[in-house]
Design an enzyme around this catalytic site. Structure first.
Site, PDB file in Angstrom:
ATOM      1  N   ARG A 121      -2.799   0.771   8.636  1.00 38.28           N
ATOM      2  CA  ARG A 121      -1.361   0.560   8.492  1.00 38.28           C
ATOM      3  C   ARG A 121      -1.017  -0.851   8.983  1.00 38.28           C
ATOM      4  O   ARG A 121      -1.837  -1.522   9.592  1.00 38.28           O
ATOM      5  CB  ARG A 121      -0.563   1.598   9.301  1.00 38.28           C
ATOM      6  N   GLU A 147      -1.279   4.487   0.235  1.00 35.53           N
ATOM      7  CA  GLU A 147      -0.323   4.085   1.271  1.00 35.53           C
ATOM      8  C   GLU A 147      -0.274   2.574   1.503  1.00 35.53           C
ATOM      9  O   GLU A 147       0.770   2.021   1.820  1.00 35.53           O
ATOM     10  CB  GLU A 147      -0.647   4.786   2.601  1.00 35.53           C
TER      11      GLU A 147
END
Length: 205
Positions: free
Chosen positions: A104, A59
């Site tokens: 993130r 990711e």
């Protein structure tokens, strides 16, 4: 060699961390008003402002390697728009599994208007203490990226740290590209506490 001016800025960062952590613990009833001063001094002279975090998954590629990376993370006891900035790579509680953590990039904070590429979705404003996080890997679909496009806004209080340095392999490592404000604030902490050899020893190859 770390310059005196860097040590001074590092000390100020430790003081800010100690006060913020003590105040946070006081507000939730973990310590009393009589204990605040002692806890501030204890946090000031003991421990570090950083910790190592292992992250695996595609990711956040290429910031973090697809095969995983050992990250140097700056602790943030009380995340808010004055301490964490749009563009920062952050460690946060997984909204789908709060006992776990994920990495993130912070894309928007309270007050930002969020407009979807899908015309069927209505624009909305992030409310107080809300933020929007995204994966770095643009090749992934929203559900694959497991970011705010899939689970929506998260609370700023779910952010526990900012990633300062990424070690992908023993020969592939370097500072993480964060916001200018974040990198400027983290510089003295990085100069004092970065130990690449220690990161390599703890790396899960």
């Amino acid at each position: 060699m770390v310059y005196v001016s860097t040590w001074f800025r590092y000390f100020l960062n430790k003081l800010d961390y100690s006060v913020s952590l003590s105040w946070k613990n006081y507000k939730v009833g973990k310590i009393t008003d009589r204990e605040i001063g002692d806890v501030v001094w204890k946090n000031l002279f003991q421990g570090k402002l950083t910790y190592l975090h292992w992250n695996k998954g595609e990711e956040m590629a290429p910031t973090i390697g697809k095969d995983g990376g050992t990250l140097l993370v700056r602790k943030i006891p009380a995340a808010d728009p004055a301490r964490v900035f749009v563009g920062d790579v952050v460690v946060m509680k997984n909204p789908e599994k709060p006992e776990d953590y994920m990495v993130r990039r912070l894309a928007a904070v309270e007050g930002y208007e969020m407009v979807s590429k899908d015309e069927k979705d209505e624009p909305f404003i992030l409310e107080k203490d809300q933020c929007w996080v995204l994966a770095d890997n643009e090749a992934l679909k929203p559900q694959e990226a497991r970011d705010s496009r899939a689970f929506g806004p998260i609370q700023m209080s779910d952010i526990v740290g900012r990633v300062m340095y990424s070690l992908r392999t023993a020969v592939d490592h370097g500072p993480v590209q964060n916001s200018q404000s974040g990198m400027r604030r983290d510089l003295p902490v990085l100069e004092v506490e970065l130990d690449v050899d220690d990161m390599a020893k703890n790396h899960k190859a």
